[in-house]
Design a protein around this motif. Structure first.
Motif, mmCIF file in Angstrom:
data_model
loop_
_atom_site.group_PDB
_atom_site.id
_atom_site.type_symbol
_atom_site.label_atom_id
_atom_site.label_comp_id
_atom_site.label_asym_id
_atom_site.label_seq_id
_atom_site.Cartn_x
_atom_site.Cartn_y
_atom_site.Cartn_z
ATOM 1 N N TYR A 160 0.832 -1.207 0.000
ATOM 2 C CA TYR A 160 0.000 0.000 0.000
ATOM 3 C C TYR A 160 0.870 1.262 0.000
ATOM 4 N N VAL A 161 0.276 2.337 -0.511
ATOM 5 C CA VAL A 161 0.986 3.623 -0.570
ATOM 6 C C VAL A 161 0.324 4.578 0.417
ATOM 7 N N GLY A 162 0.996 4.829 1.509
ATOM 8 C CA GLY A 162 0.463 5.758 2.501
ATOM 9 C C GLY A 162 0.966 7.174 2.280
ATOM 10 N N ILE A 163 2.234 7.267 1.860
ATOM 11 C CA ILE A 163 2.840 8.586 1.677
ATOM 12 C C ILE A 163 3.102 8.810 0.189
ATOM 13 N N ASP A 164 2.280 9.634 -0.419
ATOM 14 C CA ASP A 164 2.396 9.826 -1.866
ATOM 15 C C ASP A 164 3.589 10.702 -2.252
ATOM 16 N N THR A 165 4.192 11.367 -1.267
ATOM 17 C CA THR A 165 5.362 12.201 -1.579
ATOM 18 C C THR A 165 6.675 11.471 -1.298
ATOM 19 N N LEU A 166 6.548 10.235 -0.889
ATOM 20 C CA LEU A 166 7.747 9.424 -0.635
ATOM 21 C C LEU A 166 8.054 8.642 -1.903
ATOM 22 N N THR A 167 8.943 9.200 -2.710
ATOM 23 C CA THR A 167 9.229 8.569 -4.000
ATOM 24 C C THR A 167 10.631 7.959 -4.010
ATOM 25 N N ARG A 168 10.788 6.971 -4.853
ATOM 26 C CA ARG A 168 12.062 6.227 -4.887
ATOM 27 C C ARG A 168 13.204 7.104 -5.410
ATOM 28 N N PRO A 169 14.399 6.915 -4.875
ATOM 29 C CA PRO A 169 15.551 7.749 -5.290
ATOM 30 C C PRO A 169 16.002 7.377 -6.700
ATOM 31 N N LYS A 170 16.550 8.372 -7.374
ATOM 32 C CA LYS A 170 17.006 8.119 -8.746
ATOM 33 C C LYS A 170 18.496 7.821 -8.801
ATOM 34 N N SER A 171 19.181 8.073 -7.717
ATOM 35 C CA SER A 171 20.627 7.811 -7.711
ATOM 36 C C SER A 171 21.054 7.366 -6.317
ATOM 37 N N LYS A 172 22.262 6.852 -6.255
ATOM 38 C CA LYS A 172 22.830 6.432 -4.974
ATOM 39 C C LYS A 172 22.949 7.635 -4.044
ATOM 40 N N GLU A 173 23.274 8.779 -4.634
ATOM 41 C CA GLU A 173 23.436 10.004 -3.824
ATOM 42 C C GLU A 173 22.104 10.372 -3.161
ATOM 43 N N GLU A 174 21.047 10.281 -3.940
ATOM 44 C CA GLU A 174 19.723 10.601 -3.382
ATOM 45 C C GLU A 174 19.356 9.639 -2.259
ATOM 46 N N ASP B 255 21.464 7.985 -0.323
ATOM 47 C CA ASP B 255 22.291 8.276 0.857
ATOM 48 C C ASP B 255 21.791 9.523 1.580
ATOM 49 N N GLU B 256 21.386 10.516 0.808
ATOM 50 C CA GLU B 256 20.901 11.762 1.397
ATOM 51 C C GLU B 256 19.606 11.515 2.189
ATOM 52 N N PHE B 257 18.786 10.649 1.643
ATOM 53 C CA PHE B 257 17.523 10.290 2.300
ATOM 54 C C PHE B 257 17.804 9.664 3.674
ATOM 55 N N VAL B 258 18.726 8.729 3.692
ATOM 56 C CA VAL B 258 19.073 8.057 4.955
ATOM 57 C C VAL B 258 19.705 9.063 5.916
ATOM 58 N N ARG B 259 20.588 9.905 5.386
ATOM 59 C CA ARG B 259 21.274 10.889 6.228
ATOM 60 C C ARG B 259 20.262 11.838 6.883
ATOM 61 N N LYS B 260 19.316 12.281 6.079
ATOM 62 C CA LYS B 260 18.315 13.218 6.613
ATOM 63 C C LYS B 260 17.463 12.556 7.688
ATOM 64 N N PHE B 261 17.113 11.303 7.456
ATOM 65 C CA PHE B 261 16.302 10.616 8.464
ATOM 66 C C PHE B 261 17.069 10.518 9.774
ATOM 67 N N LEU B 262 18.350 10.119 9.663
ATOM 68 C CA LEU B 262 19.142 9.972 10.887
ATOM 69 C C LEU B 262 19.305 11.308 11.595
ATOM 70 N N SER B 263 19.432 12.363 10.796
ATOM 71 C CA SER B 263 19.536 13.697 11.387
ATOM 72 C C SER B 263 18.257 14.037 12.159
ATOM 73 N N GLY B 264 17.117 13.731 11.563
ATOM 74 C CA GLY B 264 15.840 13.989 12.243
ATOM 75 C C GLY B 264 15.655 13.104 13.462
ATOM 76 N N LEU B 265 16.136 11.872 13.334
ATOM 77 C CA LEU B 265 16.014 10.929 14.452
ATOM 78 C C LEU B 265 16.788 11.448 15.664
ATOM 79 N N GLU B 266 17.939 11.995 15.403
ATOM 80 C CA GLU B 266 18.740 12.553 16.496
ATOM 81 C C GLU B 266 17.992 13.740 17.128
ATOM 82 N N LYS B 267 17.315 14.501 16.289
ATOM 83 C CA LYS B 267 16.644 15.718 16.793
ATOM 84 C C LYS B 267 15.438 15.422 17.685
ATOM 85 N N ILE B 268 14.800 14.276 17.471
ATOM 86 C CA ILE B 268 13.633 14.023 18.340
ATOM 87 C C ILE B 268 14.063 13.834 19.797
#
Lengths: 533, 296
Positions: free
Chosen positions: A59-73, A75-88
């Motif tokens: 199922y698709v719950g988040i319509d703005t969560l789209t698959r990355p087009k490159s390895k860089e994207e 990695d950036e996705f994971v990095r941002k999540f970890l950054s947010g995780l630290e902030k909570i």
């Protein structure tokens, strides 16, 4: 694809195209227990698989969560999540820090919460939806990246999960498989709350990564902040709508209705979910009829943020929630009313009365419409004839109003007074089950998410409804009314009844509480409820 | 002497770390409301109601019963009520462990009391002429038997259940097995150490020596037992087994905290204080304007 029985939290990082497939939903009660009465669950379209994260359960719950087009994207996705995780866990999240840390640290994994969850139950106890599954994935990631014990001892302390795009995206999706109803928290022997962790995952996605379902964010809070309403209803359109409803009410019922708007000196500012004006206009009309009949000095506001009570921020983004709550409060203060009354909208109740209670010190008092309506009945301010509602009625308890605010009795007292065939669902009151539309599900209508909502999230509720009307369902000549005093819950009810064709086949109807009250008014020349005509 | 130091140090650290943890939670920032009903102090507790069931609730006195709150809290502490109501099979073994621990806490205190009685010439025995000595003797025996039996059974069965239950084992980390095994090992060594003398005279004698720093000869088993109990006491408050601290806050400061923000209330003061705080970290999503960090 894994057999759900073998699924473990650390499997979230696996490369499978789809972790599990739902195939063991609990049976529906009669008359929906016969073969062919329910359409089978569908597979996601190939295009969705390519674009979104369908790798959790399809199922698709988040319509703005789209698959990355490159390895860089990626990695950036994971990095941002970890950054947010630290902030909570930082001072950026002070307003939740204590409850979050308690729920995060102390779970004894006794599993008591599982049976309380309607989604876990509906799926035949599917491991993916066990309330602690999601929480445990989050704990594993935190341990792996942010604790000394995790870095030194790894798997010994549970830091044994592979973190990649798939892990994080699936976790984001999984946060939208929880209605945030907090029924699980009621049963926890340690008082922990898995819904807090679901909400925090949603927050990381929104507040740090800028990813949230469009109906909640872009077409929800952002639109509301810009135009005054998540419906996009502008002030002129709002005033036009009121005018139309006044004419329509006169035409239909012969009642000369005049919505008071921006009335100076009014005691009460009534806040409706603006969606009511579009989808269920009979609800604000009914409020106006009752408030006038009871002689209340009330008004609506046409100011931006003054005519829409919703606050979707509650479900995914504290920043947006606070912004909207403060803007709404500002309108009331500038208006100079003595109090605000929240009409039939559950999450607006919680947002305006509970959540925003500790956002600012100088507040206009806010109260629920339900005790006010009960006072009208109790004090005989309304002339009511219960025989006009002589058909089976059951009550759905909106989680936000009941379990999360403790408003339990007024609404059932009213029903006992005006509906001779009122019967409770099992269980009810603070032990109720969510309608399945909670926390935004009711308005998330893209891709295949409505299927998840209707056939999975609302499943236990539908069974409760069928149970409450047992013995009367087959009698098509008798309407059966589900009273749901909440816009969001009504949205979920609408989805259920449409999907199962229940109004057409079994005369199963739904609506709010005030409609039923107006229907019982002695002064009404004809039924207010359309299905009675 | 070393064993005395271990005993004092471990108890001191157990209490000290637990208090420190409670202090850390207590000084956490003021948080938003997350009340969940039923809330025991509320007048409408029986049906899960709150003061919001009244019109103009802010003009009426908020009637609360702290006694009911204490009673509900005691039901939870003494009987683990929520587990009893929601997961009975698990309750039996969890409650065995917890009740056993309560008995063992009482037993330890009674051993100290009995040991001090003996040091001061009051005999603690079945045939003593001292009523107090007799009372301490029998209550020590009972709490010891029940405590050791229940806690050992509870921790052992919890371990086995986690090891063999297909669901629980998916969620149990090696550390969590270790937690239960540590308790189990401390208890089993206790049974072997004290089990030879069911009057617990030997336990009292050792306790008196430990408490008074009196040197005594300890065999390997006794040394191991005291060492394991010491480690356990220090480890519990730093692990999540310190839920006895957390549980107070989850109920009293989160789920049961529904004090409204009224003019002149303590809540209002807290809000004013919290609103002047400027966070040092900020969120990065495009729709959020990060607040400026304070100057250092």
């Amino acid at each position: 694809m894994l057999n759900q029985r073998d699924l473990r939290p650390k499997d979230m990082g696996r490369s499978d195209e789809q972790l599990i497939k739902l195939d063991n939903l609990i049976p529906l009660l009669a008359p929906y227990d016969k073969p062919g009465m329910e359409s089978p669950l569908t597979d996601p379209k190939p295009a969705w698989k390519e674009k979104f994260c369908t790798s959790l359960d399809g199922y698709v719950g988040i319509d703005t969560l789209t698959r990355p087009k490159s390895k860089e994207e990626e990695d950036e996705f994971v990095r941002k999540f970890l950054s947010g995780l630290e902030k909570i866990f930082s001072d950026a999240n002070n307003g939740v820090l204590q409850p979050l840390l308690l729920s995060f640290e102390y779970c004894a994994k006794c599993n008591t919460c599982s049976d309380a969850c309607h989604i876990y139950s509906a799926t035949g106890n599917n491991e993916l939806y066990r309330p602690i599954f999601r929480s445990e994935v989050l704990r594993k990631i935190v341990k792996k990246y942010f604790t000394t014990s995790g870095k030194l001892l790894g798997g010994f302390v549970g830091a044994d999960i592979d973190v990649n795009w798939e892990t994080i995206a699936r976790l984001g999706e999984l946060a939208y498989r929880c209605n945030l109803c907090r029924r699980c928290a009621q049963t926890c022997p340690l008082g922990l709350d898995n819904a807090i962790l679901s909400k925090e995952i949603r927050k990381i996605f929104s507040q740090e990564m800028g990813i949230a379902p469009t109906p909640l964010h872009t077409k929800g809070t952002m639109l509301q902040i810009k135009t005054g309403s998540s419906t996009g209803l502008s002030k002129p359109a709002f005033l036009d709508t009121l005018e139309f409803l006044e004419e329509d009410t006169e035409e239909k019922f012969g009642i000369k209705l005049k919505f008071p708007v921006d009335k100076k000196g009014a005691d009460i500012l009534v806040l409706h979910n603006a969606g009511e004006f579009m989808a269920w206009p009979e609800n604000p009309v009914a409020f106006a009829i009752l408030f006038d009949a009871a002689g209340l000095n009330w008004t609506l506001s046409s100011e931006i943020m003054g005519y829409d009570s919703v606050n979707y921020g509650l479900w995914y983004d504290d920043y947006q929630a606070k912004k909207i709550a403060l803007m709404q409060m500002k309108v009331a203060k500038e208006f100079g009313v003595k109090r605000m009354v929240v009409a039939e909208c559950g999450h607006a109740h919680k947002a305006s009365i509970i959540t925003s209670d500790r956002m600012t010190s100088d507040r206009v008092p806010v109260e629920s419409c339900l005790p006010l309506l009960w006072d009208m009945v109790r004090n005989k301010q309304l002339k009511l004839d219960p025989s006009k509602n002589n058909f089976p009625v059951t009550l759905h308890d909106p989680c936000n109003i009941v379990r999360q605010m403790g408003i339990v009795e007024p609404q059932r007292n009213i029903l006992k007074a005006i509906a001779p065939q009122f019967r409770e669902m099992t269980p009810h009151g603070v032990d109720n089950y969510c309608c399945g539309g909670g926390s935004g599900f009711a308005i998330m209508n893209y891709a295949n998410f409505p299927e998840f909502r209707t056939q999975v999230a609302s499943r236990v509720k539908f069974n409760q409804i069928l149970g409450a009307f047992k013995g009367t369902m087959e009698d098509v000549s008798t309407p059966k009314y589900i009273c749901a005093p909440c816009s969001n819950c009504k949205g979920a009810m609408r989805g259920i009844l449409e999907h199962y064709d229940a109004s057409e086949k079994y005369n199963l109807q739904y609506g709010g509480l005030v409609e039923l009250m107006v229907n019982a008014l002695v002064s009404m020349k004809k039924p207010f409820l359309e299905f009675l005509e | 002497m070393i064993l005395s130091i271990i005993a004092y140090l471990s108890i001191g650290l157990f209490v000290g770390i637990s208090v420190f943890k409670a202090y850390q939670f207590a000084k956490m920032p003021f948080h938003g409301r997350m009340d969940l009903y039923p809330v025991p102090k509320e007048k409408g507790f029986e049906h899960g109601g709150s003061y919001y069931e009244e019109t103009a609730w802010w003009t009426k006195p908020h009637e609360v019963s702290h006694m009911r709150e204490i009673v509900e809290m005691l039901k939870e502490i003494l009987f683990i009520k929520k587990l009893f109501e929601n997961q009975r099979p698990f309750w039996w073994i969890s409650y065995a462990l917890h009740l056993g621990i309560y008995f063992l806490m009482a037993w330890t205190i009674l051993l100290v009391v009995g040991g001090l009685f003996e040091v001061n010439g009051i005999s603690v025995a079945a045939n003593t002429s001292s009523i107090l000595g007799l009372l301490v003797y029998y209550v020590t025996a009972l709490t010891g038997y029940f405590g050791l039996a229940l806690a050992t059974l509870g921790s052992g069965l919890l371990f086995l259940r986690r090891a063999f239950d297909n669901t629980l084992k998916k969620y149990t980390t090696p550390q969590e097995y270790f937690n239960l095994l540590l308790i189990f090992a401390a208890l089993v060594t206790g049974i072997f150490t004290w089990g030879n003398d069911l009057s617990f005279g030997y336990a009292r004698e050792v306790t008196a020596n430990l408490v008074t720093f009196t040197p005594f000869s300890a065999n390997g088993l006794l040394t191991l037992h005291i060492f394991l109990v010491g480690i356990m006491l220090i480890y519990i408050p730093i692990s999540k087994m310190s839920h006895y601290v957390g549980k107070y806050f989850t109920f009293h400061k989160v789920l049961w905290d529904n004090n409204p923000n009224l003019k002149g209330s303590g809540v209002e003061q807290e809000i004013k204080k919290a609103s002047s705080f400027r966070p040092t970290t900020s969120w990065s999503a495009p729709h959020i304007n990060p607040p400026a960090a304070p100057e250092k």
